[in-house]
Design a protein around this motif. Structure first.
Motif, PDB file in Angstrom:
ATOM      1  N   UNK A 146     -16.374  10.417 -16.214  1.00  0.00           N
ATOM      2  CA  UNK A 146     -16.432  11.844 -16.550  1.00  0.00           C
ATOM      3  C   UNK A 146     -15.146  12.284 -17.239  1.00  0.00           C
ATOM      4  N   UNK A 147     -14.002  11.868 -16.684  1.00  0.00           N
ATOM      5  CA  UNK A 147     -12.728  12.267 -17.265  1.00  0.00           C
ATOM      6  C   UNK A 147     -12.527  11.728 -18.663  1.00  0.00           C
ATOM      7  N   UNK A 148     -12.911  10.463 -18.877  1.00  0.00           N
ATOM      8  CA  UNK A 148     -12.759   9.859 -20.207  1.00  0.00           C
ATOM      9  C   UNK A 148     -13.691  10.532 -21.215  1.00  0.00           C
ATOM     10  N   UNK A 149     -14.904  10.826 -20.809  1.00  0.00           N
ATOM     11  CA  UNK A 149     -15.833  11.525 -21.696  1.00  0.00           C
ATOM     12  C   UNK A 149     -15.310  12.920 -22.036  1.00  0.00           C
ATOM     13  N   UNK A 150     -14.743  13.578 -21.035  1.00  0.00           N
ATOM     14  CA  UNK A 150     -14.244  14.938 -21.234  1.00  0.00           C
ATOM     15  C   UNK A 150     -13.075  14.956 -22.212  1.00  0.00           C
ATOM     16  N   UNK A 151     -12.067  14.121 -21.966  1.00  0.00           N
ATOM     17  CA  UNK A 151     -10.901  14.137 -22.842  1.00  0.00           C
ATOM     18  C   UNK A 151     -11.250  13.584 -24.216  1.00  0.00           C
ATOM     19  N   UNK A 152     -12.204  12.648 -24.272  1.00  0.00           N
ATOM     20  CA  UNK A 152     -12.648  12.156 -25.570  1.00  0.00           C
ATOM     21  C   UNK A 152     -13.314  13.250 -26.379  1.00  0.00           C
ATOM     22  N   UNK A 153     -14.099  14.080 -25.695  1.00  0.00           N
ATOM     23  CA  UNK A 153     -14.727  15.207 -26.389  1.00  0.00           C
ATOM     24  C   UNK A 153     -13.673  16.202 -26.861  1.00  0.00           C
ATOM     25  N   UNK A 154     -12.657  16.478 -26.024  1.00  0.00           N
ATOM     26  CA  UNK A 154     -11.580  17.385 -26.431  1.00  0.00           C
ATOM     27  C   UNK A 154     -10.872  16.867 -27.678  1.00  0.00           C
ATOM     28  N   UNK A 155     -10.537  15.573 -27.678  1.00  0.00           N
ATOM     29  CA  UNK A 155      -9.823  14.993 -28.818  1.00  0.00           C
ATOM     30  C   UNK A 155     -10.696  14.989 -30.069  1.00  0.00           C
ATOM     31  N   UNK A 156     -11.970  14.694 -29.903  1.00  0.00           N
ATOM     32  CA  UNK A 156     -12.875  14.624 -31.051  1.00  0.00           C
ATOM     33  C   UNK A 156     -13.090  15.999 -31.674  1.00  0.00           C
ATOM     34  N   UNK A 157     -13.161  17.023 -30.833  1.00  0.00           N
ATOM     35  CA  UNK A 157     -13.418  18.376 -31.332  1.00  0.00           C
ATOM     36  C   UNK A 157     -12.133  19.138 -31.648  1.00  0.00           C
ATOM     37  N   UNK A 158     -10.990  18.610 -31.225  1.00  0.00           N
ATOM     38  CA  UNK A 158      -9.722  19.270 -31.498  1.00  0.00           C
ATOM     39  C   UNK A 158      -9.512  20.550 -30.710  1.00  0.00           C
ATOM     40  N   UNK A 159      -9.936  20.568 -29.453  1.00  0.00           N
ATOM     41  CA  UNK A 159      -9.777  21.756 -28.610  1.00  0.00           C
ATOM     42  C   UNK A 159      -8.930  21.413 -27.389  1.00  0.00           C
ATOM     43  N   UNK A 160      -8.542  22.446 -26.654  1.00  0.00           N
ATOM     44  CA  UNK A 160      -7.681  22.277 -25.485  1.00  0.00           C
ATOM     45  C   UNK A 160      -8.180  23.154 -24.349  1.00  0.00           C
ATOM     46  N   UNK A 161      -8.034  22.704 -23.102  1.00  0.00           N
ATOM     47  CA  UNK A 161      -8.432  23.561 -21.971  1.00  0.00           C
ATOM     48  C   UNK A 161      -7.531  24.770 -21.789  1.00  0.00           C
ATOM     49  N   UNK A 162      -6.411  24.818 -22.507  1.00  0.00           N
ATOM     50  CA  UNK A 162      -5.480  25.937 -22.362  1.00  0.00           C
ATOM     51  C   UNK A 162      -5.880  27.158 -23.181  1.00  0.00           C
ATOM     52  N   UNK A 163      -6.957  27.066 -23.938  1.00  0.00           N
ATOM     53  CA  UNK A 163      -7.329  28.162 -24.836  1.00  0.00           C
ATOM     54  C   UNK A 163      -8.263  29.176 -24.196  1.00  0.00           C
ATOM     55  N   UNK A 164      -8.680  28.958 -22.954  1.00  0.00           N
ATOM     56  CA  UNK A 164      -9.618  29.885 -22.314  1.00  0.00           C
ATOM     57  C   UNK A 164      -8.887  31.142 -21.853  1.00  0.00           C
ATOM     58  N   UNK A 165      -9.308  32.330 -22.331  1.00  0.00           N
ATOM     59  CA  UNK A 165      -8.607  33.565 -21.954  1.00  0.00           C
ATOM     60  C   UNK A 165      -8.866  33.951 -20.506  1.00  0.00           C
ATOM     61  N   UNK A 166      -7.959  34.734 -19.960  1.00  0.00           N
ATOM     62  CA  UNK A 166      -8.118  35.231 -18.595  1.00  0.00           C
ATOM     63  C   UNK A 166      -9.135  36.369 -18.556  1.00  0.00           C
ATOM     64  N   UNK A 167      -9.716  36.569 -17.385  1.00  0.00           N
ATOM     65  CA  UNK A 167     -10.686  37.643 -17.174  1.00  0.00           C
ATOM     66  C   UNK A 167      -9.938  38.963 -16.985  1.00  0.00           C
ATOM     67  N   UNK A 168     -10.479  40.046 -17.575  1.00  0.00           N
ATOM     68  CA  UNK A 168      -9.827  41.352 -17.479  1.00  0.00           C
ATOM     69  C   UNK A 168     -10.747  42.463 -16.978  1.00  0.00           C
ATOM     70  N   UNK A 169     -12.049  42.398 -17.263  1.00  0.00           N
ATOM     71  CA  UNK A 169     -12.900  43.581 -17.129  1.00  0.00           C
ATOM     72  C   UNK A 169     -13.903  43.512 -15.984  1.00  0.00           C
TER      73      UNK A 169
END
Length: 311
Positions: A146-169
């Motif tokens: 699961x971890x390898x698939x997850x990080x492989x998908x992140x690298x392939x798509x060029x995204x990061x888990x740090x980009x998710x905004x915080x909840x406000x409303x």
């Protein structure tokens, strides 16, 4: 005798009431009668109603309380912005929050409370970041985990888990965390299904999420299928929408997966446990379409450039 004396004093005070303010009369009568003094709140000291100029204190860090008018305006504005520009992550996040209350986010919270793992997640309240997940360690995991698939998908798509905004409303702190958890797990859903972050892939995943979570934003987001190319729209209705509804409805509540504890597990085993089948590879389909389109263009160019034969 004492009570008669106090009564006489009260009468004297009342006789002078026409010359005194109501508050002074009340204080004098209470003092003379020996009654307990209770605090009296003036109209200027009463709590003011919730308005734009008088917001209640936040219920958690980052919380922004909204009036009904503000919530309605944000719903309409963020909904339109998300429809015409699905890459506006801030608008999609805001739209998801304001449409999740008052019912849907509580339903999702209750689904977590009804599940043993879901209750642990609510108690622990883990957050997903590149540091907490240790992406370098995930890259060193064996293939098909699961971890390898997850990080492989992140690298392939060029995204990061740090980009998710915080909840406000969302007003309730626990429900706000449920929305935050859903938001941070979104990339795991991508990795589990293999759907890319192109518009067509996002719409297909949103359809799956709607069938599984019932969050209105996920269902309304599928309306943006009307803005994609005709071939993509046909493929969505013929292939990916049936897949999304079938798998989303029969799968377990994916919000109850403790992903941090599943990273070293075989991804196929997890799919089988969750009752999720992987859809046709959208990236391969799109690549084949591009190759066919280029081939057709070359054939058309050759026909155009070839000299006509006179009869």
């Amino acid at each position: 005798m004492a009570s008669h004396h106090s009564l006489s004093q009260c009468r004297a005070v009342l006789a002078q009431s026409s010359l005194a303010r109501p508050g002074q009369v009340r204080s004098a009568v209470v003092a003379v009668a020996g009654l307990p003094v209770s605090p009296c709140t003036s109209s200027s000291e009463r709590p003011r109603s919730f308005s734009v100029l008088n917001r209640p204190p936040p219920n958690y860090p980052g919380h922004i309380p909204l009036t009904r008018v503000e919530r309605l305006a944000l719903t309409v504005g963020s909904g339109l912005a998300s429809f015409f520009n699905p890459y506006r992550g801030d608008m999609i996040a805001a739209f998801g929050e304001v449409t999740a209350t008052p019912y849907f986010i509580y339903r999702l919270r209750d689904a977590m409370l009804a599940d043993r793992t879901g209750r642990r997640i609510l108690r622990d309240r883990p957050r997903m970041t590149s540091s907490s997940l240790n992406l370098d360690r995930l890259r060193a995991l064996p293939p098909n985990t699961v971890g390898r698939e997850y990080v492989g998908w992140l690298d392939r798509e060029g995204v990061s888990p740090d980009t998710r905004p915080d909840v406000h409303y969302i007003d309730d702190a626990e429900c706000a965390y449920v929305m935050q958890r859903y938001r941070e797990c979104h990339d795991f859903y991508h990795a589990l299904t293999g759907l890319p972050i192109v518009r067509e892939g996002e719409i297909a995943l949103k359809a799956f999420e709607f069938a599984n979570t019932l969050l209105p934003m996920t269902g309304l987001s599928t309306l943006s299928i009307l803005t994609v190319k005709r071939r993509e729209r046909e493929r969505f209705f013929a292939t990916y929408l049936p897949w999304a509804l079938r798998n989303g409805l029969r799968a377990k509540e994916v919000i109850n997966v403790y992903w941090e504890e599943q990273l070293e597990r075989d991804v196929d085993d997890l799919r089988a446990e969750l009752r999720i089948e992987r859809p046709p590879d959208m990236r391969d389909i799109r690549k084949k379409e591009r190759r066919e389109k280029k081939r057709a263009q070359k054939v058309a160019e050759i026909k155009t450039d070839s000299p006509s034969v006179a009869v």
